[in-house]
Motif scaffolding. Structure first.
Motif, short mmCIF file in Angstrom:
data_model
loop_
_atom_site.label_atom_id
_atom_site.label_comp_id
_atom_site.label_asym_id
_atom_site.label_seq_id
_atom_site.Cartn_x
_atom_site.Cartn_y
_atom_site.Cartn_z
N GLU A 177 21.93 -60.80 43.39
CA GLU A 177 22.34 -61.95 42.58
C GLU A 177 21.70 -61.86 41.21
O GLU A 177 20.49 -61.69 41.07
N LYS A 178 22.52 -61.96 40.17
CA LYS A 178 22.01 -61.90 38.81
C LYS A 178 21.35 -63.23 38.44
O LYS A 178 21.51 -64.23 39.12
N GLY A 235 17.59 -61.62 40.55
CA GLY A 235 17.53 -62.61 39.49
C GLY A 235 16.14 -63.15 39.22
O GLY A 235 15.79 -63.42 38.07
N PRO A 240 21.01 -66.66 37.10
CA PRO A 240 22.04 -67.66 36.80
C PRO A 240 21.77 -68.38 35.49
O PRO A 240 20.77 -68.16 34.82
N LEU A 241 22.69 -69.28 35.15
CA LEU A 241 22.56 -70.05 33.91
C LEU A 241 21.28 -70.87 33.90
O LEU A 241 20.61 -70.99 32.85
N SER A 242 20.88 -71.41 35.04
CA SER A 242 19.64 -72.19 35.11
C SER A 242 18.43 -71.35 34.73
O SER A 242 17.49 -71.84 34.10
#
Length: 290
Positions: free
Chosen positions: A183-184, A236, A186-188
């Motif tokens: 998982e890359k 991430g 995220p926006l958060s």
């Protein structure tokens, strides 16, 4: 095929296939406690009335520091619990113990240092050059204040932050796997990147641990190159750490370039490795002008 009764076994035998979520709750808590309990500590002491906290009693900053000394190691332990790969628990526990001891040494030194500031101590000057200290009698008292400065600014910081960076590196190394479905960030995570990097800039400069920070970043960079050559990818959470440290290096470089020719700060921080403390800049150029 894995049934519910053997889910634990399957999970243990195939850790590389698990989806690794971004730990937004922990990163948010770590960022908030850093800004409020560490960066906000001296600000709270400036803003709140002095009569609320007599000089012979703990200040509001001391209470902030006490809370930090409990919350920070707790959050670090929770972070290690969520490490995607096994970590050396004995090393982590020893680091946490040393971390708390160093932060506690700093608590005492920083508390007395704050009271000295209220009495006229100038942060941009060395201990022996300060007007309220240089004429003390007997002269051995000056040695005692230099010892206090050593515990506060050197020993306390080293015992506080060396184990912290070791913990960060242990966690970072556990964030690699050969999964093709990592998982890359995220926006958060990108939203937290700015506040996190800015705090680490404050930490590296104010705590005078820029050299230690750069060593930690170099170790992190080396681990990333080594693991990528083995075909492993970073998740991430590891990316959040790496990008935070990368932006911090840029911010420290800009800070040093901005104050490179300041003669008074140069006098306190001689040598090529010149990184002024933000609060020294504040007492010299901001509070001094008012």
């Amino acid at each position: 095929m894995c049934f519910h009764s053997t889910a634990g076994v399957c999970k243990e035998n195939a850790p590389k296939k698990e989806r690794r979520p971004f730990h937004f709750d922990l990163w948010l808590c770590l960022t908030l406690q850093n800004w409020v309990l560490d960066f906000g500590r001296p600000i709270a002491m400036i803003v709140l009335p002095l009569e609320w906290f007599p000089l012979n009693k703990p200040s509001v900053g001391d209470y902030f520091h006490m809370i930090y000394n409990v919350v920070a190691p707790f959050l670090l332990l929770k972070l290690m619990e969520r490490a995607p790969r096994p970590v050396p628990h004995t090393a982590v526990h020893l680091c946490i113990i040393t971390f708390v001891m160093g932060a506690s040494i700093h608590l005492v030194g920083d508390s007395i240092n704050h009271r000295l500031i209220l009495s006229g101590y100038q942060l941009h000057l060395s201990v022996r050059e300060n007007p309220i200290i240089k004429d003390l009698k007997p002269a051995s008292l000056i040695d005692s204040f230099e010892l206090l400065y050593f515990y506060d600014e050197h020993l306390g910081h080293l015992m506080w932050y060396i184990p912290f960076f070791i913990i960060v590196l242990i966690y970072f190394r556990a964030c690699f796997s050969d999964s093709d479905h990592q998982e890359k960030m995220p926006l958060s995570g990108w939203l937290l990147l700015g506040p996190s990097s800015l705090y680490y800039w404050y930490l590296a400069t104010e705590a005078q641990i820029t050299g230690l920070f750069l060593l930690a970043f170099l170790a992190m960079f080396t681990v990333r190159i080594f693991q990528q050559r083995k075909g492993l990818t970073l998740d991430g959470n590891g990316s959040f750490l790496f990008y935070s440290f990368s932006v911090t290096v840029l911010l420290v470089s800009l800070w040093v370039a901005y104050l490179w020719d300041d003669p008074e700060l140069r006098n306190k921080y001689p040598g090529l490795f010149y990184v002024p403390e933000p609060w020294s800049y504040y007492t010299l150029h901001i509070r001094g002008n008012h």
